[in-house]
Design a protein around this motif. Structure first.
Motif, mmCIF file in Angstrom:
data_model
loop_
_atom_site.group_PDB
_atom_site.id
_atom_site.type_symbol
_atom_site.label_atom_id
_atom_site.label_comp_id
_atom_site.label_asym_id
_atom_site.label_seq_id
_atom_site.Cartn_x
_atom_site.Cartn_y
_atom_site.Cartn_z
ATOM 1 N N ALA A 95 -43.357 -28.767 -33.712
ATOM 2 C CA ALA A 95 -42.138 -28.122 -33.228
ATOM 3 C C ALA A 95 -41.639 -27.077 -34.228
ATOM 4 O O ALA A 95 -41.227 -25.981 -33.839
ATOM 5 N N GLN A 96 -41.708 -27.395 -35.505
ATOM 6 C CA GLN A 96 -41.254 -26.454 -36.530
ATOM 7 C C GLN A 96 -42.156 -25.219 -36.570
ATOM 8 O O GLN A 96 -41.671 -24.100 -36.683
ATOM 9 N N ARG A 97 -43.471 -25.422 -36.478
ATOM 10 C CA ARG A 97 -44.399 -24.275 -36.456
ATOM 11 C C ARG A 97 -44.149 -23.417 -35.226
ATOM 12 O O ARG A 97 -44.201 -22.193 -35.299
ATOM 13 N N SER A 98 -43.876 -24.057 -34.105
ATOM 14 C CA SER A 98 -43.615 -23.336 -32.870
ATOM 15 C C SER A 98 -42.366 -22.462 -33.002
ATOM 16 O O SER A 98 -42.360 -21.307 -32.578
ATOM 17 N N LYS A 99 -41.328 -22.999 -33.627
ATOM 18 C CA LYS A 99 -40.097 -22.224 -33.848
ATOM 19 C C LYS A 99 -40.363 -21.014 -34.731
ATOM 20 O O LYS A 99 -39.879 -19.919 -34.467
ATOM 21 N N ARG A 100 -41.138 -21.221 -35.798
ATOM 22 C CA ARG A 100 -41.448 -20.114 -36.713
ATOM 23 C C ARG A 100 -42.252 -19.039 -36.000
ATOM 24 O O ARG A 100 -42.018 -17.850 -36.191
ATOM 25 N N THR A 101 -43.213 -19.465 -35.174
ATOM 26 C CA THR A 101 -44.049 -18.510 -34.448
ATOM 27 C C THR A 101 -43.195 -17.705 -33.474
ATOM 28 O O THR A 101 -43.321 -16.489 -33.376
ATOM 29 N N GLN A 102 -42.306 -18.362 -32.746
ATOM 30 C CA GLN A 102 -41.445 -17.687 -31.793
ATOM 31 C C GLN A 102 -40.499 -16.716 -32.504
ATOM 32 O O GLN A 102 -40.208 -15.649 -31.994
ATOM 33 N N ALA A 103 -40.042 -17.077 -33.674
ATOM 34 C CA ALA A 103 -39.131 -16.201 -34.423
ATOM 35 C C ALA A 103 -39.834 -14.935 -34.901
ATOM 36 O O ALA A 103 -39.226 -13.885 -35.008
ATOM 37 N N ARG A 104 -41.133 -15.015 -35.141
ATOM 38 C CA ARG A 104 -41.910 -13.860 -35.622
ATOM 39 C C ARG A 104 -42.366 -12.945 -34.487
ATOM 40 O O ARG A 104 -42.601 -11.779 -34.702
ATOM 41 N N GLU A 105 -42.536 -13.507 -33.307
ATOM 42 C CA GLU A 105 -43.033 -12.706 -32.178
ATOM 43 C C GLU A 105 -41.916 -11.853 -31.605
ATOM 44 O O GLU A 105 -40.822 -12.317 -31.360
ATOM 45 N N PRO A 106 -42.221 -10.562 -31.381
ATOM 46 C CA PRO A 106 -41.207 -9.681 -30.774
ATOM 47 C C PRO A 106 -40.990 -10.087 -29.315
ATOM 48 O O PRO A 106 -41.890 -10.591 -28.651
ATOM 49 N N ASP A 107 -39.787 -9.871 -28.833
ATOM 50 C CA ASP A 107 -39.453 -10.199 -27.444
ATOM 51 C C ASP A 107 -40.138 -9.208 -26.521
ATOM 52 O O ASP A 107 -39.905 -8.013 -26.607
#
Length: 110
Positions: A95-107
């Protein structure tokens, strides 16, 4: 006048005088460090995430993502945790890795 070399007097407090003594000292230090790490990975005073991170350091391995991976039983035994606690730490990390990945990906909706 001839200069005479005299050997320097080493203090009796010198801990390591020979190569073999130094090697023996270093081995004792490594063994003590390992004992402390093993105690830390099993200590009821440490939460599951600390015990698992210590297990990873001791074994130079990473907690696998697969919740059915056979090494999870070994981790549970070595850390005195239940399999469910180890799997919960897995889910938390994913879950933490998923949050970090989503935060790095542009919308992509812009």
């Amino acid at each position: 006048m001839t200069e005479t070399k005299t050997s320097a007097h080493h203090p009796t407090t010198e801990l390591v005088r020979t190569h073999s003594e130094r090697l023996a000292f270093e081995e004792r230090e490594r063994a003590q460090k390992r004992r402390l790490e093993l105690a830390e990975q099993r200590s009821d005073l440490n939460p599951p995430d600390v015990r698992i991170r210590t297990w990873e350091q001791v074994h130079a391995l990473r907690l696998p993502d697969d919740p059915m991976h056979p090494v999870l039983d070994v981790i549970a035994i070595d850390t005195r945790l239940t399999l469910a606690q180890v799997q919960e730490e897995q889910r938390a990390r994913v879950a933490q890795r998923s949050k970090r990945t989503q935060a790095r990906e542009p919308d992509g909706n812009r």
